[in-house]
Design an enzyme around this catalytic site. Structure first.
Site, short mmCIF file in Angstrom:
data_model
loop_
_atom_site.label_atom_id
_atom_site.label_comp_id
_atom_site.label_asym_id
_atom_site.label_seq_id
_atom_site.Cartn_x
_atom_site.Cartn_y
_atom_site.Cartn_z
N GLY A 154 0.84 -0.98 -0.06
CA GLY A 154 -0.05 -0.07 0.02
C GLY A 154 0.82 1.37 -0.14
CB ILE A 156 3.35 2.42 4.62
CG1 ILE A 156 2.70 3.49 5.52
CG2 ILE A 156 4.85 1.74 5.50
CD1 ILE A 156 2.40 3.08 6.73
NE ARG A 176 -7.38 -7.30 1.13
CZ ARG A 176 -7.95 -6.61 1.63
NH1 ARG A 176 -8.98 -7.25 2.36
NH2 ARG A 176 -7.76 -5.41 1.76
NE ARG A 233 -2.50 -0.57 14.11
CZ ARG A 233 -1.87 0.30 13.63
NH1 ARG A 233 -0.78 0.48 13.72
NH2 ARG A 233 -2.57 1.48 13.49
CG ASP A 257 7.42 0.78 15.53
OD1 ASP A 257 7.99 0.98 16.54
OD2 ASP A 257 6.56 1.38 15.04
CD GLU A 262 2.06 -1.95 20.20
OE1 GLU A 262 1.37 -0.48 20.28
OE2 GLU A 262 2.26 -2.30 19.07
CG HIS A 280 3.21 1.77 17.95
ND1 HIS A 280 1.90 0.89 18.05
CD2 HIS A 280 3.17 2.12 16.69
CE1 HIS A 280 1.34 0.94 17.03
NE2 HIS A 280 1.74 1.88 16.03
P1 NDP Z 1 -2.63 1.10 2.90
O1 NDP Z 1 -4.31 1.04 2.85
O2 NDP Z 1 -2.11 1.90 1.99
O3 NDP Z 1 -2.10 -0.33 2.74
C1 NDP Z 1 -2.52 -1.46 3.32
C2 NDP Z 1 -1.88 -2.76 2.49
O4 NDP Z 1 -2.28 -3.89 3.10
C3 NDP Z 1 -2.44 -2.71 1.14
O5 NDP Z 1 -1.33 -3.16 0.07
C4 NDP Z 1 -3.49 -4.12 1.22
O6 NDP Z 1 -3.57 -4.72 -0.17
C5 NDP Z 1 -3.00 -4.73 2.09
N1 NDP Z 1 -3.98 -5.52 2.67
C6 NDP Z 1 -5.02 -5.34 3.49
N2 NDP Z 1 -5.50 -6.40 3.85
C7 NDP Z 1 -4.89 -7.33 3.45
C8 NDP Z 1 -4.76 -8.88 3.71
N3 NDP Z 1 -5.96 -9.50 4.07
N4 NDP Z 1 -4.08 -9.67 3.03
C9 NDP Z 1 -3.13 -9.14 2.42
N5 NDP Z 1 -2.77 -7.96 2.24
C10 NDP Z 1 -3.84 -7.06 2.77
O7 NDP Z 1 -2.42 1.65 4.19
P2 NDP Z 1 -0.85 2.35 4.68
O8 NDP Z 1 0.09 1.75 3.95
O9 NDP Z 1 -1.07 3.63 4.48
O10 NDP Z 1 -0.63 1.65 6.05
C11 NDP Z 1 -0.64 0.30 6.52
C12 NDP Z 1 -0.57 0.08 7.85
O11 NDP Z 1 0.64 0.51 8.34
C13 NDP Z 1 -1.81 0.82 8.56
O12 NDP Z 1 -3.08 0.04 8.61
C14 NDP Z 1 -1.12 0.53 10.09
O13 NDP Z 1 -1.51 -0.59 10.63
C15 NDP Z 1 0.32 0.50 9.90
N6 NDP Z 1 0.88 1.65 10.36
C16 NDP Z 1 1.66 1.65 11.51
C17 NDP Z 1 2.54 2.60 11.99
C18 NDP Z 1 3.33 2.32 13.08
O14 NDP Z 1 3.65 3.45 13.99
N7 NDP Z 1 4.13 1.29 13.58
C19 NDP Z 1 2.10 3.88 11.69
C20 NDP Z 1 0.99 3.85 10.59
C21 NDP Z 1 0.86 2.95 9.92
P3 NDP Z 1 -4.74 -5.44 -0.84
O15 NDP Z 1 -6.02 -4.52 -0.35
O16 NDP Z 1 -4.52 -5.28 -2.24
O17 NDP Z 1 -4.81 -6.49 0.11
#
Ligand code: NDP
Length: 314
Positions: A154, A156, A176, A233, A257, A262, A280
């Site tokens: 996605g 990130i 997915r 997460r 992280d 947590e 985190h």
């Molecule tokens: P996006 O929505 O842009 O990306 C999420 C990605 O996860 C997509 O590639 C999506 O692809 C994939 N995904 C979702 N569900 C599934 C699944 N069941 N199987 C496989 N892949 C899946 O979000 P961001 O990139 O902006 O953020 C990603 C995550 O990073 C956040 O949701 C958050 O949990 C985490 N995060 C952590 C932080 C920290 O402090 N450590 C800070 C900020 C974010 P597809 O739909 O094709 O499956």
């Protein structure tokens, strides 16, 4: 269209965000109420919007106690702690803070990858405990040119890939759906991806659909020479299986992280020198947190003054 009503604040927020909220909108901190349940029973109908963090969300019982709620504004990109379907069914809009934190989370993921493969924090501990004069630091693993897998390409995940391109690595990914227009190899399962890479970087969304996506089988496929980085997460990884793999030497190392419970970190990890443990902090820079605060405020302000959110969740 202006929306009448107050703002319910469900968690501590950045001082600048709290000030902006208080300057523009009647805002009540739930934690200031001696009996939050009784307070919501008496005053729940006064609130038009709620502001919360990705970690806390809006619990069902709080949502149910707010009959006029129209918007839930999250400080953070993750929102799996709020039942969005439940909110939608009531016509409540939900927002998060995408994009503004992408750079910092990607920076930290790459930092964690380099740290754990080269042993930076472990080498620092080696020097600080005075071990250098007695023994050299063990050889580490080269990063450049390696095969790196990204779980979740996605916002990130793609920013991580862009950064790693400069290291001449061979990039592959799983999500997915394959992503159009990227030059990286796609694998249709996490196990297939893990089997083909030297390190797996986890950047998927949290929530039920990704719970323990990094299973014992995925860790097995990564193998004793493999590294895991998780900036997504804690719930995405089978944490007991991860701890066991690390303790048994079935995984070369991990940079984490995020954790399941947590701020509690599984105690066996504290004794392992090949694990980087972070509290985190992937988005935790002054610049990014201020940008997140500004975007959360814009969402709330736009909802209360125009009836729409700036960055509604998909
Ligand atoms: P996006 O929505 O842009 O990306 C999420 C990605 O996860 C997509 O590639 C999506 O692809 C994939 N995904 C979702 N569900 C599934 C699944 N069941 N199987 C496989 N892949 C899946 O979000 P961001 O990139 O902006 O953020 C990603 C995550 O990073 C956040 O949701 C958050 O949990 C985490 N995060 C952590 C932080 C920290 O402090 N450590 C800070 C900020 C974010 P597809 O739909 O094709 O499956």
């Amino acid at each position: 269209m202006t929306v009448d009503g107050a703002v319910l604040q469900l968690c501590p927020l950045l001082p600048s965000l709290e000030s902006a909220l208080r300057a523009h909108h009647h805002t009540v901190r739930l934690s200031d109420q001696p009996d939050p349940t009784a307070y919501l029973a008496a005053h729940g109908q006064e609130f038009a919007a709620a502001i919360t963090s990705a970690r806390i969300g809006v619990p069902d019982e709080v949502m149910d106690a707010l009959p006029r709620l129209g918007a839930i504004v999250h400080f953070g990109v993750g929102y799996e702690t709020t039942d969005v379907a439940r909110a939608r069914a009531r016509g409540i809009d939900v927002s998060n803070t995408p994009d503004v934190l992408t750079d910092c989370v990607a920076d930290l993921a790459v930092g964690g990858l380099i740290d754990v493969m080269r042993g930076l924090a472990a080498a620092d501990r080696h020097v600080r405990r005075g071990a250098w004069p007695g023994a050299g630091f063990p050889l580490a693993t080269k990063v450049s040119g390696k095969r790196i897998g990204i779980l979740g390409l996605g916002r990130i995940g793609q920013a991580i890939a862009t950064r790693l391109t400069g290291f001449g690595v061979d990039l592959a990914y799983h999500s997915r759906n394959p992503v159009d227009g990227v030059p990286y190899r796609y694998f249709d399962s996490p196990v297939a991806l893990a089997a083909e890479v030297d390190a797996l970087v986890v950047a998927v969304a949290g929530g039920d659909s990704t719970r323990e996506l990094v299973s014992a089988d995925v860790l097995d496929a990564l193998g004793p020479e493999g590294f895991l980085v998780n900036v997504s997460r804690g719930s995405v990884v089978d944490e007991p299986a991860l701890v066991k793999a690390l303790v048994d030497g079935k995984l070369a190392g991990a940079a984490l992280d995020v954790f399941v419970d947590e701020p509690h970190v599984p105690s066996p990890l504290l004794d392992l020198d090949n694990v980087l443990l972070l509290p985190h902090i992937a988005s935790a820079t002054r610049e990014t947190r201020e940008a997140m605060g500004a975007l959360a405020f814009q969402n709330l302000h736009q909802f209360l003054t125009e009836g729409t959110l700036r960055t509604p969740v998909p």
